[in-house]
Design an enzyme around this catalytic site. Structure first.
Site, short mmCIF file in Angstrom:
data_model
loop_
_atom_site.label_atom_id
_atom_site.label_comp_id
_atom_site.label_asym_id
_atom_site.label_seq_id
_atom_site.Cartn_x
_atom_site.Cartn_y
_atom_site.Cartn_z
N HIS B 49 35.18 38.23 36.79
CA HIS B 49 35.89 37.05 36.43
C HIS B 49 34.89 36.10 35.73
O HIS B 49 33.77 36.10 36.18
CB HIS B 49 36.44 36.36 37.79
N SER B 353 38.80 38.56 45.86
CA SER B 353 38.43 38.39 44.65
C SER B 353 37.74 37.04 44.57
O SER B 353 38.35 36.10 45.35
CB SER B 353 39.70 38.25 43.70
N SER B 357 32.97 40.39 41.12
CA SER B 357 32.21 39.85 40.21
C SER B 357 31.14 39.41 40.78
O SER B 357 29.93 39.16 40.10
CB SER B 357 33.20 38.61 39.66
#
Lengths: 473, 493
Positions: B49, B353, B357
């Site tokens: 992301h 999430s 990342s």
């Protein structure tokens, strides 16, 4: 490297195409096969039912393959085994890029190429069956490979989804090897297999066929623990409230085949959405110059005999192209696709007097009545085979058996076998126990007698495939 | 006595382990499954992301932007697949433009670079198959895609060669405080350690609650996905998100680093931490929503579906207050800290999430906490690079030829769909922390991950594994436990 003709795939299509081209005068040709032997999927289809048209007799898959392998060997048509084609380009010349252990990556120029890569099975993912993702969900062909080539059993309690011939044959095969097949579910209201296979693969073993049913959920975290089966409506959608849990450790999927056309697409061949194969003209040439296609890569065939026939034509057309050059491509011709079998057994059949003949794929409904003089009145059959079958079936039913026997010192672990004739139905179990108890030494040739007088009969068990001695590298 | 025990070999745990291997520390990673990357890390969107989602000031925001910046260099250093393909957040209604602007402002506050609102015309240039209703979008050039297995396995292997121990099949059943550290009880044995890192994914609440009075609750949030054939992998080149609306969060459509197309996820809170079933409804929802973003995704090109669980903290009693998703007054953030009432016990919890990342940054962040506790010496032998398994299908013809001449096993194709050779499979088995299961082979080489979903290569991979590990094929599993493929000989007819 240069050659006149390259055939990609050494299964029934590839071998027939090569032989036909050879007969037409193309002596400089080469078959590229990704597996360790020619024969393709026939090698694992150890059951009976091949060759009625081509050889006018019923052969097992390996026997059908061996006939072609022998012809290929006799003509000294060369093949590269364990060789994967990674790219094909058409034109003049065509260029094929391939790889194998010995030569690394290499290119071969050819005047023409015949695509004969066959097809693959639809996977669970492609069908989008919801649930968990445990071990034990196999396509029927994967299970068939385990059982018939590796000689290993992929499960104990089995549900089969899909009642095409492959599904039916595997239901019997798993049963013969000791598994409990709980049912064959079929989403359509009819079976896609032959009537005789419903009789000899399911009815013989009391395996229920659930028409208009499908698997709607797969259960089990590590290994399959069961499946949910639901009835479907006439739009094939599951009907809520009809769910049934069936405990099993294995789900076999026999839900259709997809032509394997990645190479064709890589070559830029135009594809036909309906057949999932390349678009071809009347001479089976794809839209890419010099590239021909035949067999299951072109469209999925029901019968291997038809594959051979089509492939012969492709071989001849390719030869013609090599010898006489390119004509006008003409127009696209969609190959004639036999209508899909839609088979149901008559529901009101009186099991005591009515039989489905298993003598050939027609599957006549035969009625047997006892005359006053106690002789049998047999009606409904369309040939003599039917009469003999019905007589036997009413008095002393018999069946042929196909299986595998373990081999020591061979390049593979097992060799396919069959009973040389039919044996009493009641002796099938004993026959398989005797077959399972035997280990033979390599080499084995198709036709070798491996067991005499099996299960107390006068019938012997013979090899249906070859098993050479292992070569240690 | 270990210096550090990391519980959980997912991407966060492995990232921490790798950072710790830069120091002279005796570190052990305990994993209950048979391989690394068996939980949340294996079933997610594989997205790096950009960092505009999280509230400014949160750990999520900070670590995301930092992780994103580190990803390219890390992917080179450790040789895993990563691509900065750019993300696009689609707005389907003129009325929602404000929210698009809000998102942009939030991203800028978080330090995300290059954010831009683009209009439909530019959108069409970037993505010709974009949905008809998309009116504008937020374009984030720093968004990317990564192979979630690739990064996790790379971090683990690198940690391992730098001295970190890994033990698999070890489920932690209890933790006791003791003088100078902790006693960790697993089903099989007991381990002593000075510091504990709790990176147990959806189970991080259970591990946390073993040592702390402030109780945590993680409710797995299930996400279902559909994966499409490489034939349609080029239908989109950016990762396409949907601007959350009153109707819900939307799903993403993205190419994967391997060239497939991925759609999903759904979001369903479930009570069972081990339930990863896909459902007809869920997959139907994904298909329906994805069609808004991208036109004409062909249903018949689906090759598989799967579900993953995000470790979502639903309750956390801390300093007398309750935080987590249930409470609006406190942010819905990761919990990465030394637990106040358990010195030397560090939570890496709630790693939903953008946990993937963040991984490169999470590793450093946690290592910094541990450095302050243990004050370790630098490991001068630390090797920062790692070479992955060659991907023959992506190599040039010349490279492939040379590789085969060097070792003929690279000339034998085992997985036809992904063109994986025997040589690659042998590498996967024999390298550090090598594969012992077919799933392990799949995540390291992609054998079985293609359009036929292992129909062709499964018996062959099982055969190779059995041969190389010196066991019977009946002992080869899909993923450990009871995931057997074939019966032992004794059971056969």
């Amino acid at each position: 490297m240069k050659t006149d003709l390259i055939i990609i795939g050494g299964g029934p299509a590839g071998m027939a195409a090569a032989l036909a081209a050879y007969e037409k005068g193309i002596k400089d040709l080469l078959i590229l096969e990704r597996d360790k032997e020619l024969g393709g999927i026939l090698n694992q289809c150890i059951h009976n039912g091949f060759g009625l048209h081509t050889f006018k007799e019923e052969l097992t898959g390996p026997e059908y393959a061996v006939r072609y392998m022998d012809m290929v060997a006799e003509k000294k048509i060369p093949s590269l085994l364990n060789t994967m084609v990674v790219d094909v380009q058409g034109g003049s010349p065509c260029v094929v890029t391939a790889m194998n252990r010995e030569q690394g990556m290499f290119k071969i120029e050819a005047k023409a190429v015949v695509l004969a890569m066959g097809c693959r099975e639809r996977s669970r993912g492609a069908m989008n069956i919801p649930g968990t993702r445990p071990a034990g969900v196999y396509s029927a062909g994967t299970a068939q490979r385990y059982v018939n080539i590796e000689g290993r059993m992929p499960g104990r309690e089995v549900v089969v989804l899909g009642s095409g011939d492959i599904g039916l044959i595997m239901a019997r095969r798993m049963t013969l090897q000791g598994a409990k097949v709980k049912m064959v579910a079929e989403i359509m209201p009819y079976s896609g297999g032959l009537k005789r296979n419903i009789v000899q693969c399911l009815d013989d073993f009391g395996i229920p066929l659930k028409l208009s049913h499908t698997v709607t959920q797969i259960h089990g975290k590590e290994r399959v623990e069961g499946v949910t089966i639901s009835k479907v409506d006439d739009k094939l959608n599951p009907i809520p409230g009809t769910e049934e849990f069936v405990a099993c450790d294995t789900l076999l999927l026999s839900c259709g085949l997809i032509p394997e056309n990645e190479l064709s697409q890589g070559a830029g061949a135009q594809m036909d959405d309906m057949t999932s194969g390349p678009v071809v003209n009347a001479k089976l040439e794809t839209t890419v110059q010099g590239i021909f296609a035949c067999g299951n890569v072109l469209h999925v065939h029901d019968l291997v005999d038809n594959v051979s026939k089509e492939a012969e034509k492709a071989g001849e057309f390719a030869a013609d192209y090599i010898l006489n050059g390119e004509e006008d491509w003409g127009e696209a011709v969609r190959p004639k696709i036999a209508e899909k079998t839609k088979c149901t057994l008559p529901e009101d059949r009186d099991a005591g007097s009515q039989l489905i003949c298993i003598g050939c794929p027609v599957g006549c409904l035969i009625t047997v009545n006892k005359n006053e003089d106690r002789t049998l009145a047999i009606t409904g059959n369309t040939c003599k085979k039917g009469e003999a079958y019905a007589r036997n079936e009413m008095t002393a039913p018999v069946r042929g058996v196909t299986s595998i026997i373990r081999v020591e010192g061979g390049s593979g672990r097992v060799v396919p076998v069959k009973t040389a004739g039919e044996i009493p139905k009641g002796r099938i179990g004993q026959c398989l126990d005797e077959i399972g108890a035997v280990t033979v030494k390599a080499p084995v040739k198709a036709g070798d007698v491996l067991i005499q007088n099996v299960a107390g009969t006068s019938v012997s068990v013979v090899a249906t495939g070859n098993m050479p001695v292992a070569i240690c590298l | 006595m270990y210096d550090v025990i990391v519980i959980g070999a997912g991407v966060s745990g492995c990232a921490v382990a790798r950072e710790l291997s830069r120091f002279k520390l005796k570190t052990l990673v305990l994993e209950k499954e048979s391989d690394v990357c068996e939980g949340t890390s294996k079933a997610n969107s594989g997205i790096v992301h950009a960092g505009y989602d999280a509230e400014p000031g949160t750990l999520k925001a900070k670590l995301n932007v930092l992780g994103n910046r580190k990803m390219a260099a890390l992917s080179k250093e450790l040789d895993f697949s990563y691509k900065q393909n750019g993300s696009i957040v689609l707005c389907f209604d003129e009325k929602d433009r404000d929210r698009l602007e809000e998102l942009k402002a939030r991203g800028e506050a978080n330090g995300v670079e290059g954010l831009r609102i683009i209009e439909r015309a530019e959108l069409l240039e970037k993505e010709p198959n974009i949905g008809d209703d998309a009116v504008a979008a937020l374009y984030a050039p720093t968004g990317g895609i990564v192979c979630p297995f690739g990064i996790t396995i790379a971090l683990a292997e690198n940690a391992f060669v730098n001295g970190v121990e890994f033990k698999f099949g070890e489920t932690v059943t209890g933790i006791q405080k003791q003088e100078g550290g902790y006693l960790i009880q697993t089903k099989q044995q007991t381990f002593e350690t000075k510091v504990v890192v709790n990176a147990a994914g959806v189970y991080a609440d259970q591990i946390h609650n073993m040592v702390s009075a402030s109780k945590m609750e993680i409710t797995p949030r299930k996400g279902e996905y559909l994966l499409y054939d490489k034939n349609v992998g080029n239908m989109a080149s950016h990762t396409l998100f949907q601007l959350p609306t009153a109707l819900g969060k939307g799903v993403l459509v993205s190419p994967t680093v391997h060239g497939n197309l991925l759609t999903g996820p759904t979001a369903t809170d479930i009570p069972d931490k081990n339930e990863k079933e896909t459902s007809r409804e869920g997959l139907g929802q994904v298909t329906q929503k994805a069609a808004l973003s991208l036109k004409g995704i062909p249903g018949r090109q689906v090759i598989t579906s799967f579900a993953g669980l995000r470790a979502h903290i639903t309750k956390f009693e801390r300093n007398g207050a309750v935080s987590g998703a249930e409470s609006k007054e406190m942010s819905d953030d990761f919990v990465i800290e030394e637990v106040p009432d358990a010195a030397g016990f560090i939570d890496v919890a709630g790693m939903e999430s953008p946990g993937l990342s963040c991984a490169p940054a999470t590793g450093e962040y946690v290592a910094d906490i541990i450095k302050k506790i243990l004050n370790p010496e630098e490991n001068r032998d630390f090797v920062s690079t790692r070479k992955g398994i060659i991907n023959m299908s992506l190599a040039t013809e010349k490279e492939r030829h040379e590789k085969i001449k060097e070792n003929p096993a690279y000339g034998k194709v085992i997985c036809r769909c992904e063109m994986v050779t025997e040589g690659e499979i042998l590498e996967a088995i024999h390298r550090p922390l090598g594969a012992t299961t077919t799933d392990g082979i799949k995540r390291r080489t992609r054998a079985g991950m293609g359009r036929c979903q292992s129909g062709f290569c499964n018996p062959r991979v099982v055969e190779i594994l059995a041969r190389e590990l010196g066991v019977d094929e009946s002992e080869i599993k899909k993923s450990g436990g009871d995931a057997w493929y074939i019966l032992p000989f004794e059971e056969e007819r």
